[in-house]
Design a protein around this motif. Structure first.
Motif, PDB file in Angstrom:
ATOM      1  N   VAL A 112      21.956 -45.623   5.285  1.00 23.53           N
ATOM      2  CA  VAL A 112      21.291 -46.789   4.701  1.00 23.53           C
ATOM      3  C   VAL A 112      22.330 -47.676   4.017  1.00 23.53           C
ATOM      4  CG1 VAL A 112      19.555 -47.586   3.054  1.00 23.53           C
ATOM      5  CG2 VAL A 112      19.170 -45.480   4.358  1.00 23.53           C
ATOM      6  N   PRO A 113      22.438 -48.944   4.409  1.00 27.52           N
ATOM      7  CA  PRO A 113      23.382 -49.844   3.743  1.00 27.52           C
ATOM      8  C   PRO A 113      23.134 -49.876   2.231  1.00 27.52           C
ATOM      9  CG  PRO A 113      22.530 -50.851   5.737  1.00 27.52           C
ATOM     10  CD  PRO A 113      21.730 -49.598   5.529  1.00 27.52           C
ATOM     11  N   GLY A 114      24.202 -49.764   1.466  1.00 26.72           N
ATOM     12  CA  GLY A 114      24.088 -49.753   0.014  1.00 26.72           C
ATOM     13  C   GLY A 114      23.845 -48.379  -0.566  1.00 26.72           C
ATOM     14  N   GLY A 115      23.794 -47.356   0.280  1.00 27.95           N
ATOM     15  CA  GLY A 115      23.474 -46.026  -0.199  1.00 27.95           C
ATOM     16  C   GLY A 115      24.651 -45.101  -0.388  1.00 27.95           C
ATOM     17  N   ARG A 116      25.887 -45.589  -0.194  1.00 24.48           N
ATOM     18  CA  ARG A 116      27.048 -44.697  -0.182  1.00 24.48           C
ATOM     19  C   ARG A 116      27.191 -43.912  -1.483  1.00 24.48           C
ATOM     20  NH1 ARG A 116      32.407 -45.009  -1.678  1.00 24.48           N
ATOM     21  NH2 ARG A 116      32.158 -47.162  -2.408  1.00 24.48           N
ATOM     22  N   LEU A 117      26.883 -44.516  -2.624  1.00 24.58           N
ATOM     23  CA  LEU A 117      27.059 -43.862  -3.920  1.00 24.58           C
ATOM     24  C   LEU A 117      25.750 -43.335  -4.486  1.00 24.58           C
ATOM     25  CD1 LEU A 117      29.564 -46.368  -5.596  1.00 24.58           C
ATOM     26  CD2 LEU A 117      30.066 -44.251  -4.336  1.00 24.58           C
ATOM     27  N   ALA A 118      24.740 -43.258  -3.669  1.00 23.03           N
ATOM     28  CA  ALA A 118      23.436 -42.796  -4.152  1.00 23.03           C
ATOM     29  C   ALA A 118      23.504 -41.327  -4.574  1.00 23.03           C
ATOM     30  CB  ALA A 118      22.383 -42.977  -3.071  1.00 23.03           C
ATOM     31  N   TYR A 119      22.727 -40.994  -5.580  1.00 22.24           N
ATOM     32  CA  TYR A 119      22.657 -39.613  -6.049  1.00 22.24           C
ATOM     33  C   TYR A 119      21.209 -39.259  -6.375  1.00 22.24           C
ATOM     34  CZ  TYR A 119      22.437 -41.820 -10.675  1.00 22.24           C
ATOM     35  OH  TYR A 119      22.072 -42.589 -11.745  1.00 22.24           O
ATOM     36  N   LEU A 120      20.926 -37.971  -6.344  1.00 20.46           N
ATOM     37  CA  LEU A 120      19.579 -37.501  -6.636  1.00 20.46           C
ATOM     38  C   LEU A 120      19.363 -37.531  -8.144  1.00 20.46           C
ATOM     39  CD1 LEU A 120      16.950 -36.326  -5.497  1.00 20.46           C
ATOM     40  CD2 LEU A 120      17.973 -34.049  -5.717  1.00 20.46           C
ATOM     41  N   ALA A 121      18.514 -38.450  -8.605  1.00 22.76           N
ATOM     42  CA  ALA A 121      18.282 -38.619 -10.035  1.00 22.76           C
ATOM     43  C   ALA A 121      17.125 -37.775 -10.548  1.00 22.76           C
ATOM     44  CB  ALA A 121      18.005 -40.094 -10.348  1.00 22.76           C
ATOM     45  N   ASP A 122      16.141 -37.523  -9.699  1.00 21.27           N
ATOM     46  CA  ASP A 122      14.978 -36.750 -10.130  1.00 21.27           C
ATOM     47  C   ASP A 122      14.194 -36.297  -8.909  1.00 21.27           C
ATOM     48  OD1 ASP A 122      13.248 -35.529 -11.875  1.00 21.27           O
ATOM     49  OD2 ASP A 122      12.405 -37.371 -12.706  1.00 21.27           O
ATOM     50  N   VAL A 123      13.448 -35.227  -9.079  1.00 22.35           N
ATOM     51  CA  VAL A 123      12.543 -34.714  -8.051  1.00 22.35           C
ATOM     52  C   VAL A 123      11.210 -34.434  -8.725  1.00 22.35           C
ATOM     53  CG1 VAL A 123      12.126 -32.918  -6.321  1.00 22.35           C
ATOM     54  CG2 VAL A 123      14.457 -33.663  -6.792  1.00 22.35           C
ATOM     55  N   ALA A 124      10.136 -34.677  -8.025  1.00 16.41           N
ATOM     56  CA  ALA A 124       8.812 -34.413  -8.578  1.00 16.41           C
ATOM     57  C   ALA A 124       8.719 -32.976  -9.072  1.00 16.41           C
ATOM     58  CB  ALA A 124       7.751 -34.660  -7.511  1.00 16.41           C
ATOM     59  N   ASP A 125       7.940 -32.768 -10.155  1.00 17.74           N
ATOM     60  CA  ASP A 125       7.834 -31.420 -10.703  1.00 17.74           C
ATOM     61  C   ASP A 125       6.746 -30.599 -10.023  1.00 17.74           C
ATOM     62  OD1 ASP A 125       5.366 -32.197 -11.743  1.00 17.74           O
ATOM     63  OD2 ASP A 125       5.827 -31.592 -13.798  1.00 17.74           O
TER      64      ASP A 125
END
Length: 433
Positions: free
Chosen positions: A281-294
């Motif tokens: 996905v363009p713009g996603g190179r530095l994306a990180y997992l910030a949260d996941v549903a509980d």
């Protein structure tokens, strides 16, 4: 002694408890988890939906609208904004943590008593009434006059042996929603503008300087990721609800059938999604997992058998009802567990009425349902399960429970005109006179 017991502190349960307490009943709300807010808050749903019909007319008022208004005051939502993907007229972005706190504040203001980490583990029945409900942590036997089951899975109905729907239609798949940070929205939105065929027809592509964007598509990139072996399951679309100015997005993409190992399968899909997003996905190179549903996102589980049942035609044709306690208007949104997309995206001709009878247990006179477990067919449930409609069914059930206690009747014996008048006074839209 508790007048009204509400089980489940999601959208329906919160609305039910607030309405019951404000209508004068001593109200106890019990919740199996450690939070209020349910699926909308804790499954990180992209936004609340269903407050308006296709023409832009508001159909959900009352407690649901009051929650949105207070959340706006705290800066946790812009309120109702146009739906960029043209699936509905509006959507209502929310900050999930702030939504949970706002709902707790409203419960406190209404005088609701709250027990968290308190699952229901049993119920007893005498004749045509539930006489007690047993909860754990610690174990206690509650003896309410009236009960609203807003658990999502008809937990009280199940323990009480109350009638449930018997159709064999496959339930919708379950998901685990995730939030990413570190997204560069300028190239992402540029991609969407250059590739309009990769997104839902009629979509508006926002700017990277905006606070909120909504995208439904990415089919080409998803298919490439699947062919390359980066995604182990096939999907035709991804729903991205984004906050460009914060570089964040909630992704609705994972999917599997319900089962004992659902969470384990979904965990793998979450991490595959993060890796795929970074590389495709363009713009996603530095994306990180910030949260996941509980919690696992459950679209459909047990549905009760009520005095009436909401049908697909009721929704699609926008049918009215003399016993209406509110309205719904969201499309029949049914995800297909056996394919990569949706099996139904049928839009109602107009808002449809919610008959009081879909809240009433068929065979137990002091038990009501609210939220996604109301009496509805598999298809109709695809609309009725939406959060705005859950606020409405919850408020109707809580108000009915309190009025029944006040009058010394059961919910089955309630004067429907009196209930409708009280709901209108509370700001509920579509309660017939």
């Amino acid at each position: 002694m508790t007048d009204v017991l509400v089980v489940g502190a999601g959208s329906a349960g919160v609305a039910a408890a607030i309405a019951a307490a404000e209508t004068g009943a001593d109200t106890l709300l019990v919740e199996a988890s450690g939070h209020v807010g349910g699926t909308l808050a804790r499954q990180l749903l992209e936004h609340s939906a269903g407050f308006h019909d296709a023409a832009g007319n508001q159909v959900t008022g009352g407690v649901g609208q009051r929650i949105v208004a207070l959340l706006q005051e705290y800066g946790g939502s812009p309120g109702h904004v146009p739906d960029d993907v043209a699936y509905t007229a509006t959507r209502t972005p929310v900050n999930h943590a702030e939504l949970s706190m706002v709902e707790a504040i409203m419960l406190q203001r209404a005088g609701v008593r709250l027990m968290l980490n308190t699952p229901v583990v049993g119920a007893t029945v005498e004749g045509d009434r539930v006489t007690s409900v047993t909860v754990e942590s610690p174990r206690a036997v509650l003896r309410p006059s009236t009960i609203v089951d807003a658990s999502g899975d008809a937990v009280v109905f199940g323990h009480a042996g109350a009638a449930l729907q018997t159709d064999t239609a496959a339930t919708q798949p379950v998901s685990l929603t995730l939030k990413l940070g570190g997204i560069d929205y300028a190239p992402l939105l540029d991609y969407a503008r250059v590739h309009p065929d990769d997104f839902r027809p009629g979509s508006r592509i926002g700017e990277h300087t905006e606070d909120h964007v909504n995208l439904w598509g990415f089919g080409t990139l998803l298919e490439k990721g699947f062919r390359d072996g980066r995604l182990s399951w096939r999907r035709t679309e991804m729903h991205l609800a984004g906050w460009p100015t914060r570089g964040e997005a909630v992704l609705n993409l994972t999917r599997t059938v319900a089962g004992e190992d659902s969470y384990l399968r979904l965990a793998s899909q979450v991490m595959e999604t993060v890796s795929w997003f970074r590389d495709y996905v363009p713009g996603g190179r530095l994306a990180y997992l910030a949260d996941v549903a509980d919690r696992i996102g459950v679209r459909e589980s047990r549905r009760v058998l009520g005095v009436q049942t909401l049908t697909q035609d009721d929704v699609k044709l926008g049918r009215s009802s003399p016993t209406s306690v509110g309205q719904g208007a969201f499309p029949i949104d049914v995800h297909d567990a056996a394919s990569a997309g949706l099996s139904h995206t049928d839009k109602p001709n107009a808002a449809y009425d919610i008959p009081y009878g879909i809240l009433l247990a068929h065979d137990l006179r002091n038990l009501l349902a609210a939220g996604r477990c109301v009496s509805s067919t598999h298809e109709a449930n695809g609309s009725a399960r939406i959060t705005a409609t859950c606020f409405t069914t919850g408020e109707a059930a809580g108000t009915a429970a309190a009025l029944a206690v006040r009058s010394g009747n059961t919910p089955h014996d309630l004067d429907i005109a009196a209930l409708q008048a009280e709901l209108r006074r509370r700001g509920v839209l579509g309660a017939r006179s």
